[in-house]
Design a protein around this motif. Sequence first.
Motif, PDB file in Angstrom:
ATOM      1  N   ASP A  65      24.240  11.248  48.064  1.00  0.00           N
ATOM      2  CA  ASP A  65      25.581  11.252  47.122  1.00  0.00           C
ATOM      3  C   ASP A  65      26.572  10.362  47.947  1.00  0.00           C
ATOM      4  OD1 ASP A  65      24.408  13.038  45.464  1.00  0.00           O
ATOM      5  OD2 ASP A  65      25.377  14.782  46.409  1.00  0.00           O
ATOM      6  N   VAL A  68      32.143   7.094  43.865  1.00  0.00           N
ATOM      7  CA  VAL A  68      32.079   5.751  43.190  1.00  0.00           C
ATOM      8  C   VAL A  68      33.244   4.987  43.781  1.00  0.00           C
ATOM      9  CG1 VAL A  68      31.264   6.673  41.122  1.00  0.00           C
ATOM     10  CG2 VAL A  68      33.614   6.848  41.521  1.00  0.00           C
ATOM     11  N   TYR A  71      37.200   5.410  42.588  1.00  0.00           N
ATOM     12  CA  TYR A  71      37.463   7.072  42.619  1.00  0.00           C
ATOM     13  C   TYR A  71      38.715   7.553  42.451  1.00  0.00           C
ATOM     14  CZ  TYR A  71      37.949   7.419  47.599  1.00  0.00           C
ATOM     15  OH  TYR A  71      38.684   7.110  49.039  1.00  0.00           O
ATOM     16  N   LYS A  74      40.047   6.900  38.970  1.00  0.00           N
ATOM     17  CA  LYS A  74      39.421   7.825  38.348  1.00  0.00           C
ATOM     18  C   LYS A  74      40.348   9.193  38.215  1.00  0.00           C
ATOM     19  CE  LYS A  74      35.003   6.094  36.765  1.00  0.00           C
ATOM     20  NZ  LYS A  74      33.568   6.427  37.352  1.00  0.00           N
ATOM     21  N   LYS A 116      33.205  16.362  44.236  1.00  0.00           N
ATOM     22  CA  LYS A 116      32.334  17.108  43.029  1.00  0.00           C
ATOM     23  C   LYS A 116      33.252  17.990  42.261  1.00  0.00           C
ATOM     24  CE  LYS A 116      27.835  16.337  44.293  1.00  0.00           C
ATOM     25  NZ  LYS A 116      26.477  16.915  44.929  1.00  0.00           N
ATOM     26  N   ALA A 119      35.641  16.227  40.201  1.00  0.00           N
ATOM     27  CA  ALA A 119      35.100  15.415  39.018  1.00  0.00           C
ATOM     28  C   ALA A 119      34.661  16.579  37.894  1.00  0.00           C
ATOM     29  CB  ALA A 119      33.695  15.067  39.599  1.00  0.00           C
ATOM     30  N   ARG A 120      34.279  17.849  38.439  1.00  0.00           N
ATOM     31  CA  ARG A 120      34.012  18.972  37.606  1.00  0.00           C
ATOM     32  C   ARG A 120      35.349  19.582  36.841  1.00  0.00           C
ATOM     33  NH1 ARG A 120      30.786  21.666  41.130  1.00  0.00           N
ATOM     34  NH2 ARG A 120      32.259  22.709  42.255  1.00  0.00           N
ATOM     35  N   LYS A 123      36.229  16.506  34.528  1.00  0.00           N
ATOM     36  CA  LYS A 123      35.206  16.274  33.614  1.00  0.00           C
ATOM     37  C   LYS A 123      35.059  14.580  33.830  1.00  0.00           C
ATOM     38  CE  LYS A 123      35.611  19.947  30.357  1.00  0.00           C
ATOM     39  NZ  LYS A 123      36.563  20.850  31.005  1.00  0.00           N
ATOM     40  N   ILE A 124      34.931  14.145  35.038  1.00  0.00           N
ATOM     41  CA  ILE A 124      34.669  12.656  35.345  1.00  0.00           C
ATOM     42  C   ILE A 124      33.628  12.682  36.182  1.00  0.00           C
ATOM     43  CG2 ILE A 124      37.151  11.746  34.520  1.00  0.00           C
ATOM     44  CD1 ILE A 124      37.666  11.873  37.611  1.00  0.00           C
ATOM     45  N   LYS A 125      32.888  11.331  36.352  1.00  0.00           N
ATOM     46  CA  LYS A 125      32.114  11.111  37.273  1.00  0.00           C
ATOM     47  C   LYS A 125      32.598  10.571  38.481  1.00  0.00           C
ATOM     48  CE  LYS A 125      27.259   8.778  37.213  1.00  0.00           C
ATOM     49  NZ  LYS A 125      26.787   9.169  38.556  1.00  0.00           N
ATOM     50  N   GLU A 128      27.720   9.314  42.882  1.00  0.00           N
ATOM     51  CA  GLU A 128      26.607   8.917  42.248  1.00  0.00           C
ATOM     52  C   GLU A 128      25.541   8.925  43.294  1.00  0.00           C
ATOM     53  OE1 GLU A 128      27.668   4.787  41.186  1.00  0.00           O
ATOM     54  OE2 GLU A 128      27.997   4.075  43.293  1.00  0.00           O
TER      55      GLU A 128
END
Length: 154
Positions: A65, A68, A71, A74, A116, A119-120, A123-125, A128
């Motif tokens: 993992d 990105v 980040y 984001k 993570k 991100a949860r 609701k984004i990524k 990777e």
Amino acid sequence: MTCDICGSEGKMYKARIEGAELKVCIECSSFGKVIGIVASQKDEAESNKFRKFEGFEGLKPEKIDKLVDDYTEKIRKGRESLGLNQKDFAKKINEKESLIQNIESGHYEPTIGTAKKIARFLKIKLVEEYEESYEKTKQQKSDTFTIGDFIKLK
Ligand SMILES: [Zn+2]
């Protein structure tokens, strides 16, 4: 040259043990019948080593993992789209406000676990998967990576 049975090194003997012809040390040769002395077989030993090396599964690329690249942006955008300031956002994900500040300003790279979680929530990524060779994987996987180390690297 190492003993086929106990792995000890030294002078090896060819011995028939339970029907199989093995290269063993003097101690292990007592398990069977000695049929000869093994001459220096450096080449064979080397090729065995090489086979073992090739089969080493750590050398295969594995998926790990990775954050990105963008980040920081984001996270900030995700947070703002929810109408949260850094303090409220930190509270929502049970982290310190200073952590959010440092992450969004790029001063601190969150751990994959924290990323993570963020991100949860947003609701984004942020994480990777990518494949890396063994050497790099070893470095990336270091869990002893501290904020101090990160600043030094920059
Ligand atoms: Zn032995």
